[in-house]
Design an enzyme around this catalytic site. Structure first.
Site, PDB file in Angstrom:
ATOM      1  CE  LYS A   1      -4.546   0.589   0.246  1.00  0.00           C
ATOM      2  NZ  LYS A   1      -5.553  -0.295  -0.340  1.00  0.00           N
TER       3      LYS A   1
ATOM      4  N   GLY B   1     -24.945   2.888   1.360  1.00  0.00           N
ATOM      5  CA  GLY B   1     -23.896   3.512   0.552  1.00  0.00           C
ATOM      6  C   GLY B   1     -24.102   3.276  -0.929  1.00  0.00           C
TER       7      GLY B   1
HETATM    8  P1  NAI Z   1     -17.555   5.883  -2.849  1.00  0.00           P
HETATM    9  O1  NAI Z   1     -16.801   6.923  -2.101  1.00  0.00           O
HETATM   10  O2  NAI Z   1     -17.768   6.023  -4.310  1.00  0.00           O
HETATM   11  O3  NAI Z   1     -19.011   5.694  -2.198  1.00  0.00           O
HETATM   12  C1  NAI Z   1     -19.276   5.578  -0.845  1.00  0.00           C
HETATM   13  C2  NAI Z   1     -20.722   6.004  -0.664  1.00  0.00           C
HETATM   14  O4  NAI Z   1     -21.125   5.644   0.660  1.00  0.00           O
HETATM   15  C3  NAI Z   1     -20.920   7.513  -0.797  1.00  0.00           C
HETATM   16  O5  NAI Z   1     -22.032   7.758  -1.658  1.00  0.00           O
HETATM   17  C4  NAI Z   1     -21.202   7.976   0.639  1.00  0.00           C
HETATM   18  O6  NAI Z   1     -22.071   9.076   0.702  1.00  0.00           O
HETATM   19  C5  NAI Z   1     -21.843   6.723   1.216  1.00  0.00           C
HETATM   20  N1  NAI Z   1     -21.734   6.588   2.671  1.00  0.00           N
HETATM   21  C6  NAI Z   1     -20.630   6.714   3.435  1.00  0.00           C
HETATM   22  N2  NAI Z   1     -20.932   6.495   4.729  1.00  0.00           N
HETATM   23  C7  NAI Z   1     -22.266   6.212   4.774  1.00  0.00           C
HETATM   24  C8  NAI Z   1     -23.168   5.911   5.817  1.00  0.00           C
HETATM   25  N3  NAI Z   1     -22.773   5.840   7.096  1.00  0.00           N
HETATM   26  N4  NAI Z   1     -24.466   5.695   5.507  1.00  0.00           N
HETATM   27  C9  NAI Z   1     -24.879   5.755   4.218  1.00  0.00           C
HETATM   28  N5  NAI Z   1     -24.067   6.048   3.194  1.00  0.00           N
HETATM   29  C10 NAI Z   1     -22.771   6.267   3.460  1.00  0.00           C
HETATM   30  O7  NAI Z   1     -16.807   4.501  -2.505  1.00  0.00           O
HETATM   31  P2  NAI Z   1     -16.842   3.160  -3.332  1.00  0.00           P
HETATM   32  O8  NAI Z   1     -15.731   3.131  -4.299  1.00  0.00           O
HETATM   33  O9  NAI Z   1     -18.214   2.876  -3.778  1.00  0.00           O
HETATM   34  O10 NAI Z   1     -16.436   2.100  -2.184  1.00  0.00           O
HETATM   35  C11 NAI Z   1     -17.366   1.750  -1.177  1.00  0.00           C
HETATM   36  C12 NAI Z   1     -16.675   0.882  -0.144  1.00  0.00           C
HETATM   37  O11 NAI Z   1     -16.171  -0.298  -0.768  1.00  0.00           O
HETATM   38  C13 NAI Z   1     -15.475   1.547   0.540  1.00  0.00           C
HETATM   39  O12 NAI Z   1     -15.403   1.093   1.879  1.00  0.00           O
HETATM   40  C14 NAI Z   1     -14.298   1.003  -0.240  1.00  0.00           C
HETATM   41  O13 NAI Z   1     -13.114   0.998   0.552  1.00  0.00           O
HETATM   42  C15 NAI Z   1     -14.766  -0.397  -0.527  1.00  0.00           C
HETATM   43  N6  NAI Z   1     -14.151  -0.994  -1.701  1.00  0.00           N
HETATM   44  C16 NAI Z   1     -14.242  -0.373  -2.916  1.00  0.00           C
HETATM   45  C17 NAI Z   1     -13.684  -0.951  -4.035  1.00  0.00           C
HETATM   46  C18 NAI Z   1     -13.841  -0.347  -5.396  1.00  0.00           C
HETATM   47  O14 NAI Z   1     -13.599  -1.051  -6.393  1.00  0.00           O
HETATM   48  N7  NAI Z   1     -14.241   0.908  -5.508  1.00  0.00           N
HETATM   49  C19 NAI Z   1     -12.934  -2.227  -3.937  1.00  0.00           C
HETATM   50  C20 NAI Z   1     -12.980  -2.845  -2.629  1.00  0.00           C
HETATM   51  C21 NAI Z   1     -13.546  -2.217  -1.556  1.00  0.00           C
END
Ligand code: NAI
Length: 339
Positions: free
Chosen positions: A78, A174
């Site tokens: 990382k 989310g």
């Molecule tokens: P993102 O930043 O695009 O979306 C996260 C969403 O969750 C946002 O719309 C935010 O407003 C919402 N959110 C955050 N806290 C919340 C809560 N307490 N209640 C309701 N909504 C909430 O992130 P992304 O890329 O969609 O990733 C989501 C999760 O998956 C993260 O934890 C990330 O580390 C994990 N992840 C993502 C990968 C990827 O390919 N993007 C790969 C593996 C894991």
């Protein structure tokens, strides 16, 4: 520092500076037994250098476990670039980081992560080929969502006695890059989807476009459902939230869902099946790693589908040995990494 590295079983830690661009970066390489260390590059502010280093080391270890159980020929690493307000030339910063990565001669392969974009990866790619998730390679989120969908099928088989997601009631927390794509795929599978997001605009969009049911943020954990799917931030499963859950299983994309290891036992005692986060959310990692190796898209899709079988085996072993799925996943990964 050496004690902290031994504690995480970390192979090496690298620090980089570049005066003209203002770069201050840390690369943590956890384990290269299976191949070069692969893991994202974060760009965010930290309260201290110690906090940034601890974050890089912990996240590098998580990547080793994720890669091992995904069957990849990559280890875990990382990078963290410290975000300073005085640094204003972003392209120069990431180009300098590209030169830093090149100096590691392929021991570390970087990727998009919190605070970085495909455009940043493009700047890195000007100086090294040890970078994935560039604009050309594409966004891994949709593949992460596909993997979570596969994992939910394993959950449905283990807990609901069905191998598809038809009429399975899912509370999705989310609606970001992964969550929104997952909602689309779940609706296409005939699941009954409820959604919540901090951003009301995302919820409205999903309700209008996909016909999913909005749930107020305060009601997310108590929502009666088959599967609770955390797809926002990490550490949402703690003693308080788990006591509120009214679901048969937890299966979602967020990293580090368990606020601490004891929560896995609390889930077991409440009879809630937990799909270990780094197993079910490995679709994006599989996509970036295999795309980088030039593997054909159809073969990559097949590898992502195997997340379902991997979870089947973890759930069966968990049942047979009366230990939590989180413990079984860690043991399987450690057998690959350290035996
Ligand atoms: P993102 O930043 O695009 O979306 C996260 C969403 O969750 C946002 O719309 C935010 O407003 C919402 N959110 C955050 N806290 C919340 C809560 N307490 N209640 C309701 N909504 C909430 O992130 P992304 O890329 O969609 O990733 C989501 C999760 O998956 C993260 O934890 C990330 O580390 C994990 N992840 C993502 C990968 C990827 O390919 N993007 C790969 C593996 C894991």
């Amino acid at each position: 520092m050496f004690a902290a590295m031994r504690g995480e079983k970390l192979e090496s830690l690298h620090l980089f500076t570049d005066e003209p661009s203002g770069l201050e970066a840390i690369v943590a390489i956890h384990n290269t037994r299976l191949g070069p260390a692969l893991g994202g590059c974060r760009y965010q502010p930290y309260a201290s250098f110690e906090e940034a280093t601890a974050d890089a080391m912990r996240l590098a270890r998580d990547m080793s476990y994720k890669g091992a159980l995904a069957g990849l020929e990559y280890g875990g690493g990382k990078a963290v670039i410290l975000r300073h307000p005085h640094v204003d030339n972003r392209a120069a910063l990431f180009e300098a980081f590209g030169r830093s990565i090149e100096s590691l001669r392929g021991r570390y392969l970087t990727a998009i992560d919190s605070g970085t974009s495909s455009a940043d990866m493009d700047c890195i790619a000007l100086h090294t080929r040890h970078v994935t998730s560039t604009t050309e390679a594409g966004d891994p989120s949709v593949h992460t969502a596909s993997g979570v969908l596969m994992g939910m099928r394993a959950v449905a088989r283990a807990r609901l006695g069905q191998s598809n997601l038809r009429d399975v009631r899912i509370m999705l927390q989310g609606l970001g890059n992964v969550g929104y794509s997952l909602a689309e795929q779940l609706v296409a599978e005939g699941a009954d989807v409820m959604v919540a997001d901090l951003d009301p605009g995302r919820v409205r969009l999903a309700a209008d476009e996909l016909g999913v049911e909005p749930v107020a943020l305060a009601g997310v954990y108590e929502a009666q459902c088959d599967i609770f799917a955390p797809c926002g931030l990490g550490a949402v499963l703690n003693f308080d939230t788990v006591s509120q859950l009214r679901c048969a299983a937890v299966a979602g994309a967020a990293n580090n869902q368990l606020a601490d290891a004891a929560v896995a036992e609390q889930l077991v005692s409440r009879g809630i099946l937990y799909a270990p986060d780094y197993v079910i959310n490995a679709g994006g990692l599989l996509y970036v790693a295999l795309t980088h190796q030039g593997v054909a898209p159809g073969v990559i899709a097949g590898r992502i589908e195997q997340i379902e079988e991997r979870l089947d085996s973890i759930f069966q072993q968990s049942e047979a040995e009366a230990r939590s799925p989180a413990t079984i996943a860690d043991q399987q990964a450690e057998a690959i990494l350290f035996s």
